[in-house]
Design an enzyme around this catalytic site. Structure first.
Site, short mmCIF file in Angstrom:
data_model
loop_
_atom_site.label_atom_id
_atom_site.label_comp_id
_atom_site.label_asym_id
_atom_site.label_seq_id
_atom_site.Cartn_x
_atom_site.Cartn_y
_atom_site.Cartn_z
N ASP A 95 -8.81 -12.90 -11.91
CA ASP A 95 -9.49 -12.60 -10.65
C ASP A 95 -9.14 -11.21 -10.13
OD1 ASP A 95 -10.61 -15.08 -10.79
OD2 ASP A 95 -9.36 -15.99 -9.24
N PHE A 96 -7.87 -10.83 -10.26
CA PHE A 96 -7.44 -9.52 -9.77
C PHE A 96 -8.20 -8.40 -10.48
CE2 PHE A 96 -4.76 -5.75 -10.15
CZ PHE A 96 -4.46 -5.49 -8.82
N GLU A 97 -8.34 -8.53 -11.80
CA GLU A 97 -9.03 -7.51 -12.58
C GLU A 97 -10.52 -7.47 -12.22
OE1 GLU A 97 -9.60 -4.55 -15.66
OE2 GLU A 97 -8.00 -5.18 -14.31
N TYR A 98 -11.13 -8.66 -12.03
CA TYR A 98 -12.54 -8.72 -11.64
C TYR A 98 -12.75 -8.01 -10.30
CZ TYR A 98 -17.15 -10.58 -10.49
OH TYR A 98 -18.48 -10.69 -10.16
N GLU B 23 -31.26 -37.86 -18.24
CA GLU B 23 -30.34 -36.91 -17.61
C GLU B 23 -30.03 -37.34 -16.18
OE1 GLU B 23 -33.68 -33.55 -16.49
OE2 GLU B 23 -33.29 -34.04 -18.60
N LYS C 267 -29.87 -37.34 -12.20
CA LYS C 267 -30.76 -36.81 -11.17
C LYS C 267 -29.89 -36.21 -10.06
CE LYS C 267 -34.73 -38.02 -8.28
NZ LYS C 267 -34.16 -37.56 -6.99
N LYS D 80 -33.63 -44.85 -9.46
CA LYS D 80 -32.82 -44.64 -8.26
C LYS D 80 -31.70 -45.68 -8.21
CE LYS D 80 -33.71 -41.78 -5.80
NZ LYS D 80 -34.66 -41.49 -4.72
#
Length: 373
Positions: free
Chosen positions: A31-34, A109, A111, A306
């Site tokens: 994260d620091f480099e990003y 898949e 929903k 559902k």
């Protein structure tokens, strides 16, 4: 290095890092480099605004607030599905389809309980995103969709024009963090992740949408110029290859196997990072879909199963009486917090004294609660 080359290099590097983090769940950059590289890119773009690329990751933090959303007419309607509510109804759909088309396969898949959108790309670049609306006309929410990190701004190897359909949702973790902030700031809490996602996507200020940490799963190719698919499974793999975050789908043939898998999705729904309210069952072969056609409202080649309302046990920790605006007294159970239908429940209505007396409800009792309505 020449500013133009460095901007191009940083844009590609950071977009690749975004893709690995948000789509592949395989982060390769700390994260620091990003953050350091993003700051460098922001400074270069500020010094050379004419060199900033449309797909720059700096555009994901939200642009200027809008005064309103423009209407968008969908080139391909975003149709809804016929609902079924029991294994018997689902079996009837499957067996009827197989009786007429014995070679049929089915894609199954989850929903996602979110907000349906269409994303349009021209020459590989994301140019517009719109809500489903009534299926024919939606609203242009492009700037808000740009803040969703899992939506690619640039596709490699894409056709000259492609429109895909996906479901925008708020992950459970983001939903809890949002409500914690709302509570700390004395603001009303959101009822559930779906309402939070819908409200976030329709913010006129994209910066607010960016703070909400929305996500998306793509589940259909609406239009792809010059590209043909034999079946739905093939089109989903094509979308993955282009760099989209795609819904998990399983291809099955026998009706009992489809029903069993639909039931298993429901049993595992708590393990998912987002809320679902059912499963979608579609005929896999696209040529069969054309032959089966559609009614005025729904395609005949798909249904949405559902799931029934969740029922969970919890403990009554207190019984209090609420006074309504008209002076009506309503008893309420304060219960041990429990996650139910996408919401953390802490209270349940007891309706009236007769309701309490008939069931002999007392503090300390274990009760079963469900979402009403």
């Amino acid at each position: 290095m020449d500013p133009k080359e460095r901007i191009l290099q940083l844009t590609k590097l950071l977009n690749d890092a975004n893709h690995r983090y948000y789509v592949l769940d395989d982060p390769t950059m700390p994260d620091f480099e990003y953050d350091r590289l993003l700051r460098e890119l922001e400074e270069l773009e500020a010094a050379h605004p004419e060199l900033a690329l449309p797909e720059s990751p700096t555009k994901r933090v939200g642009g200027e607030a809008l005064s309103k959303f423009e209407k968008v007419t969908h080139d391909v309607p975003l149709m809804s599905l016929q609902d079924v509510f029991s294994p018997e109804e689902l079996t009837e759909f499957l067996e009827k389809t197989l009786a007429e088309y014995p070679q049929a396969e089915f894609s199954v898949e989850p929903k996602i309980d979110g907000l349906s959108v269409a994303l349009e790309y021209v020459d590989g670049r994301f140019v517009r995103g719109a809500t489903r609306g009534d299926g024919n006309v939606g609203e242009d929410v492009t700037e808000n969709l740009k803040t969703i990190r899992s939506i690619p701004m640039l596709l490699t190897g894409a056709p000259s024009r492609i429109i895909v359909r996906g479901e925008v949702f708020m992950p459970k973790k983001s939903f809890h963090q949002l409500n914690e902030r709302q509570e700390a700031e004395g603001k009303p809490l959101f009822a559930n992740p779906r309402n939070a996602a819908a409200g976030s996507l329709r913010q006129l200020d994209p910066k607010i949408a960016a703070q909400r940490k929305l996500d998306i799963l793509i589940f259909n190719v609406q239009l792809a110029e010059g590209v043909e698919f034999l079946n739905h499974g093939q089109s989903l793999q094509y979308l993955r290859d282009l760099g989209f975050k795609v819904i998990d789908a399983k291809i099955l043939r026998a009706a009992p196997a489809v029903v069993d898998y639909v039931m298993s999705i429901n049993e595992d729904r708590e393990k998912l990072s987002c809320d679902i309210d059912g499963a979608v069952i579609k005929v896999n072969e696209l040529s069969l879909r054309d032959r089966m056609g559609a009614t005025a409202k729904f395609p005949k080649w798909a249904v949405a199963y559902k799931y029934p309302p969740e029922i969970k046990p919890t403990v009554v920790e207190d019984i209090v009486v609420q006074v309504g605006r008209t002076g009506v007294l309503t008893p309420k159970a304060v219960v041990r917090p429990v996650r139910l239908a996408g919401t953390t429940v802490t209270n349940a209505t007891l309706h009236n004294q007769d309701f309490i007396s008939e069931r002999d409800i007392r503090i300390g009792d274990t009760v079963l609660i469900r979402q009403a309505g």
